[in-house]
Motif scaffolding. Sequence first.
Motif, PDB file in Angstrom:
ATOM      1  N   GLY A  19       8.789  -8.163   2.129  1.00 12.73           N
ATOM      2  CA  GLY A  19       7.791  -7.719   3.112  1.00 12.73           C
ATOM      3  C   GLY A  19       6.422  -7.491   2.518  1.00 12.73           C
ATOM      4  N   ALA A  48       5.694  -2.016  -2.952  1.00  8.90           N
ATOM      5  CA  ALA A  48       5.440  -2.566  -4.287  1.00  8.90           C
ATOM      6  C   ALA A  48       3.963  -2.954  -4.431  1.00  8.90           C
ATOM      7  CB  ALA A  48       6.391  -3.729  -4.534  1.00  8.90           C
ATOM      8  N   ARG A  52      -0.156  -1.235  -3.598  1.00 11.10           N
ATOM      9  CA  ARG A  52      -0.606  -0.472  -4.776  1.00 11.10           C
ATOM     10  C   ARG A  52      -1.866  -1.066  -5.378  1.00 11.10           C
ATOM     11  NH1 ARG A  52       4.039   2.487  -7.278  1.00 11.10           N
ATOM     12  NH2 ARG A  52       5.557   2.527  -5.608  1.00 11.10           N
ATOM     13  N   GLY A  55      -6.967  -4.151  -3.158  1.00  7.86           N
ATOM     14  CA  GLY A  55      -7.400  -4.828  -1.933  1.00  7.86           C
ATOM     15  C   GLY A  55      -8.612  -5.711  -2.178  1.00  7.86           C
ATOM     16  N   ARG A 178      16.816  -3.834   4.363  1.00 13.26           N
ATOM     17  CA  ARG A 178      17.818  -4.899   4.134  1.00 13.26           C
ATOM     18  C   ARG A 178      17.551  -5.551   2.787  1.00 13.26           C
ATOM     19  NH1 ARG A 178      21.401  -5.836   8.711  1.00 13.26           N
ATOM     20  NH2 ARG A 178      20.413  -4.697  10.399  1.00 13.26           N
ATOM     21  N   THR A 179      18.419  -5.291   1.830  1.00 11.58           N
ATOM     22  CA  THR A 179      18.312  -5.955   0.530  1.00 11.58           C
ATOM     23  C   THR A 179      19.101  -7.246   0.598  1.00 11.58           C
ATOM     24  OG1 THR A 179      18.155  -3.837  -0.604  1.00 11.58           O
ATOM     25  CG2 THR A 179      18.791  -5.732  -1.943  1.00 11.58           C
ATOM     26  N   GLU A 208      10.500  -8.405  -8.534  1.00  9.18           N
ATOM     27  CA  GLU A 208      11.957  -8.206  -8.589  1.00  9.18           C
ATOM     28  C   GLU A 208      12.589  -9.494  -9.145  1.00  9.18           C
ATOM     29  OE1 GLU A 208      13.809  -5.220  -7.846  1.00  9.18           O
ATOM     30  OE2 GLU A 208      14.968  -6.616  -9.061  1.00  9.18           O
ATOM     31  N   ILE A 211      16.356 -10.871  -8.701  1.00 14.11           N
ATOM     32  CA  ILE A 211      16.901 -11.252  -7.391  1.00 14.11           C
ATOM     33  C   ILE A 211      17.851 -12.455  -7.522  1.00 14.11           C
ATOM     34  CG2 ILE A 211      14.955 -12.787  -6.789  1.00 14.11           C
ATOM     35  CD1 ILE A 211      15.261 -11.560  -3.886  1.00 14.11           C
ATOM     36  N   LEU A 225       0.177  -1.631 -14.180  1.00 16.67           N
ATOM     37  CA  LEU A 225      -1.207  -1.161 -14.133  1.00 16.67           C
ATOM     38  C   LEU A 225      -1.243   0.288 -13.661  1.00 16.67           C
ATOM     39  CD1 LEU A 225      -1.086  -4.333 -13.283  1.00 16.67           C
ATOM     40  CD2 LEU A 225      -3.401  -3.973 -12.524  1.00 16.67           C
ATOM     41  N   VAL A 331       3.333  -2.731 -10.446  1.00 15.36           N
ATOM     42  CA  VAL A 331       3.811  -3.825 -11.308  1.00 15.36           C
ATOM     43  C   VAL A 331       3.693  -5.139 -10.538  1.00 15.36           C
ATOM     44  CG1 VAL A 331       5.829  -4.771 -12.510  1.00 15.36           C
ATOM     45  CG2 VAL A 331       5.416  -2.291 -12.523  1.00 15.36           C
ATOM     46  N   TYR A 332       3.128  -6.127 -11.203  1.00 18.01           N
ATOM     47  CA  TYR A 332       3.134  -7.443 -10.564  1.00 18.01           C
ATOM     48  C   TYR A 332       3.858  -8.475 -11.432  1.00 18.01           C
ATOM     49  CZ  TYR A 332      -1.303  -8.360 -13.206  1.00 18.01           C
ATOM     50  OH  TYR A 332      -2.277  -8.504 -14.160  1.00 18.01           O
ATOM     51  N   GLY A 359       0.605 -12.954 -10.144  1.00 16.11           N
ATOM     52  CA  GLY A 359      -0.145 -12.126 -11.083  1.00 16.11           C
ATOM     53  C   GLY A 359      -1.150 -11.229 -10.384  1.00 16.11           C
ATOM     54  N   THR A 364      -5.418 -11.718  -3.347  1.00 16.26           N
ATOM     55  CA  THR A 364      -6.428 -12.735  -3.036  1.00 16.26           C
ATOM     56  C   THR A 364      -5.769 -14.002  -2.482  1.00 16.26           C
ATOM     57  OG1 THR A 364      -7.756 -11.931  -4.883  1.00 16.26           O
ATOM     58  CG2 THR A 364      -8.287 -14.140  -4.035  1.00 16.26           C
TER      59      THR A 364
HETATM   60  C1  LIG Z   1      -2.144  -2.027  -9.467  1.00 20.91           C
HETATM   61  C2  LIG Z   1      -2.337  -3.417  -8.975  1.00 20.91           C
HETATM   62  C3  LIG Z   1      -3.608  -3.850  -8.589  1.00 20.91           C
HETATM   63  C4  LIG Z   1      -3.788  -5.137  -8.125  1.00 20.91           C
HETATM   64  N1  LIG Z   1      -4.997  -5.498  -7.602  1.00 20.91           N
HETATM   65  C5  LIG Z   1      -5.144  -6.707  -7.008  1.00 20.91           C
HETATM   66  C6  LIG Z   1      -6.336  -7.044  -6.317  1.00 20.91           C
HETATM   67  O1  LIG Z   1      -7.218  -6.212  -6.128  1.00 20.91           O
HETATM   68  N2  LIG Z   1      -6.484  -8.314  -5.864  1.00 20.91           N
HETATM   69  C7  LIG Z   1      -5.501  -9.254  -6.003  1.00 20.91           C
HETATM   70  O2  LIG Z   1      -5.695 -10.398  -5.622  1.00 20.91           O
HETATM   71  N3  LIG Z   1      -4.288  -8.917  -6.532  1.00 20.91           N
HETATM   72  C8  LIG Z   1      -4.093  -7.681  -7.024  1.00 20.91           C
HETATM   73  N4  LIG Z   1      -2.901  -7.327  -7.569  1.00 20.91           N
HETATM   74  C9  LIG Z   1      -1.789  -8.291  -7.505  1.00 20.91           C
HETATM   75  C10 LIG Z   1      -1.136  -8.276  -6.125  1.00 20.91           C
HETATM   76  O3  LIG Z   1      -0.994  -6.969  -5.659  1.00 20.91           O
HETATM   77  C11 LIG Z   1       0.226  -8.969  -6.179  1.00 20.91           C
HETATM   78  O4  LIG Z   1       0.118 -10.236  -6.796  1.00 20.91           O
HETATM   79  C12 LIG Z   1       0.765  -9.170  -4.761  1.00 20.91           C
HETATM   80  O5  LIG Z   1       0.759  -7.972  -4.035  1.00 20.91           O
HETATM   81  C13 LIG Z   1       2.185  -9.731  -4.827  1.00 20.91           C
HETATM   82  O6  LIG Z   1       2.664  -9.784  -3.501  1.00 20.91           O
HETATM   83  P1  LIG Z   1       4.163 -10.184  -3.232  1.00 20.91           P
HETATM   84  O7  LIG Z   1       4.376 -10.144  -1.775  1.00 20.91           O
HETATM   85  O8  LIG Z   1       4.481 -11.433  -3.984  1.00 20.91           O
HETATM   86  O9  LIG Z   1       5.016  -9.060  -3.992  1.00 20.91           O
HETATM   87  P2  LIG Z   1       5.295  -7.531  -3.658  1.00 20.91           P
HETATM   88  O10 LIG Z   1       4.114  -6.838  -3.137  1.00 20.91           O
HETATM   89  O11 LIG Z   1       5.941  -6.987  -4.895  1.00 20.91           O
HETATM   90  O12 LIG Z   1       6.360  -7.595  -2.497  1.00 20.91           O
HETATM   91  C14 LIG Z   1       7.678  -8.074  -2.713  1.00 20.91           C
HETATM   92  C15 LIG Z   1       8.568  -7.417  -1.688  1.00 20.91           C
HETATM   93  O13 LIG Z   1       9.854  -7.998  -1.770  1.00 20.91           O
HETATM   94  C16 LIG Z   1      10.815  -6.972  -1.540  1.00 20.91           C
HETATM   95  N5  LIG Z   1      12.080  -7.393  -2.122  1.00 20.91           N
HETATM   96  C17 LIG Z   1      12.365  -7.640  -3.417  1.00 20.91           C
HETATM   97  N6  LIG Z   1      13.661  -7.997  -3.562  1.00 20.91           N
HETATM   98  C18 LIG Z   1      14.202  -7.983  -2.310  1.00 20.91           C
HETATM   99  C19 LIG Z   1      15.501  -8.260  -1.796  1.00 20.91           C
HETATM  100  N7  LIG Z   1      16.525  -8.633  -2.583  1.00 20.91           N
HETATM  101  N8  LIG Z   1      15.697  -8.155  -0.469  1.00 20.91           N
HETATM  102  C20 LIG Z   1      14.691  -7.784   0.376  1.00 20.91           C
HETATM  103  N9  LIG Z   1      13.435  -7.514  -0.063  1.00 20.91           N
HETATM  104  C21 LIG Z   1      13.205  -7.611  -1.394  1.00 20.91           C
HETATM  105  C22 LIG Z   1      10.215  -5.767  -2.257  1.00 20.91           C
HETATM  106  O14 LIG Z   1      10.761  -4.563  -1.782  1.00 20.91           O
HETATM  107  C23 LIG Z   1       8.734  -5.922  -1.950  1.00 20.91           C
HETATM  108  O15 LIG Z   1       8.345  -5.197  -0.790  1.00 20.91           O
HETATM  109  C24 LIG Z   1      -2.690  -6.038  -8.066  1.00 20.91           C
HETATM  110  C25 LIG Z   1      -1.426  -5.602  -8.458  1.00 20.91           C
HETATM  111  C26 LIG Z   1      -1.241  -4.304  -8.895  1.00 20.91           C
HETATM  112  C27 LIG Z   1       0.128  -3.866  -9.296  1.00 20.91           C
END
Ligand SMILES: Cc1cc2nc3c(=O)[nH]c(=O)nc-3n(C[C@H](O)[C@H](O)[C@H](O)COP(=O)(O)OP(=O)(O)OC[C@H]3O[C@@H](n4cnc5c(N)ncnc54)[C@H](O)[C@@H]3O)c2cc1C
Length: 379
Positions: A19, A48, A52, A55, A178-179, A208, A211, A225, A331-332, A359, A364
């Motif tokens: 999500g 996650a 965090r 933006g 729902r995991t 994660e 997975i 971070l 964590v990313y 990353g 973005t």
């Molecule tokens: C402190 C910080 C600052 C940052 N600043 C920026 C910024 O300003 N600009 C920028 O471009 N990027 C930034 N980033 C990077 C950016 O936040 C991430 O790259 C991006 O949010 C990743 O999105 P995502 O949806 O892939 O992962 P996530 O946000 O980690 O979401 C993954 C989701 O999957 C769910 N999930 C995992 N396993 C399962 C499972 N088995 N079943 C169901 N759900 C599951 C998790 O609960 C989670 O909600 C930053 C990152 C951090 C940590």
Amino acid sequence: MGSAAPGTLLDMRILIVGGGVLGTMHAWHAVRRGHQVVQLERDAGPRAATVRNFGLVWVSGRAPGAETTVALRARELWEEIGKAARGLKFRAAGSLTIVNTDAEVAVLEQVMALPDAADRELKLLDAGEARALEPALGADLRAALWCGRDAIVEPRLVPGALRQALAASGRYQFLPGRTVVDADTGIVRDHLGDTHHGDAVVICPGAEHSILGGKALSGLHRCRLQMMQTAPLDIPLRTALADGDSLRYYPVFDVPARKNLPAPSPATDRWRMQLLCVQRADGGLTIGDTHAYDEPFDVGVAEEAYDELRGRAERILGRTIPKTVTRWAGVYSQQPEPVAAVESRHVLTAGVHLITGLGGRGMTASPAVAETTAKELNW
Ligand SMILES: Cc1cc2nc3c(=O)[nH]c(=O)nc-3n(C[C@H](O)[C@H](O)[C@H](O)COP(=O)(O)OP(=O)(O)OC[C@H]3O[C@@H](n4cnc5c(N)ncnc54)[C@H](O)[C@@H]3O)c2cc1C
């Protein structure tokens, strides 16, 4: 949301796992093309990296070439999506990277000579020009790089605002708590034992990496971070701010003059730190960040790093900043360098796609990365 784009398959049912912003942007493009979406999230709502981060829709720091092309497309999409989901509070605020030394100015001059400088709306400003653009800046400033394409969204509001707009389509269902424990062609199973059926499965698990057994993502790294949030500042900031240590990290600054930068300060070296400062819609400042790569990560957040970040923000703004109200770490998921693409993509089995590894550019790039999936899968 609109109806299906011409030439796409109609009435697909797409399962999305995760999500965060990447999963939700996949839901966005699927619903926009007229499909049904079921999105499963492990937590009650995403907790996650997506909620965090700063933006920052950060076009300025990206490597010239494919990475900037993705960032510029994502920036366009954020603006468009921001109009349809106003709750995420898209702001075309631009950014200033503030520098203080001749060696840093030399780097910025070479960045200005890059062929895509105009596409990013880059300008090298002297101190007076920078202050005219952002009157909140203090005296501690030699020059600044303006990027007119950088923008700001409210990370804690993004997933909910997108989901609200998606739900209004009548073609979207969000299943929190729902995991997902298993995925195969056309089917995923969650930890409650329920099965969900669809024509395609897209898994966006963020950091994660374990997975589904963890094999597919074993080559990826994670980065932790530290961040903080202040009470509202008494004046509005017009733009996002970065300090000169950004020149050490972002790929756009990988120009010949970078090798002439002086050695980093002990704090920068120890915390792999730069200052980024973004004013939230409520006036508070999000300030960061540090970078740690060695796992297991620390349990606590280090006060020394926060003292340093606060000091830097106060020097750039030339004023005492409000008290800290919250601190957190995030964590990313990151690919090892050199990266072949902004994201890491795997096809686990027919119709089951695993996408992560964006990353520090994931907030973005997500709208454009999800659009690529939609096009490649002919949604
Ligand atoms: C402190 C910080 C600052 C940052 N600043 C920026 C910024 O300003 N600009 C920028 O471009 N990027 C930034 N980033 C990077 C950016 O936040 C991430 O790259 C991006 O949010 C990743 O999105 P995502 O949806 O892939 O992962 P996530 O946000 O980690 O979401 C993954 C989701 O999957 C769910 N999930 C995992 N396993 C399962 C499972 N088995 N079943 C169901 N759900 C599951 C998790 O609960 C989670 O909600 C930053 C990152 C951090 C940590």
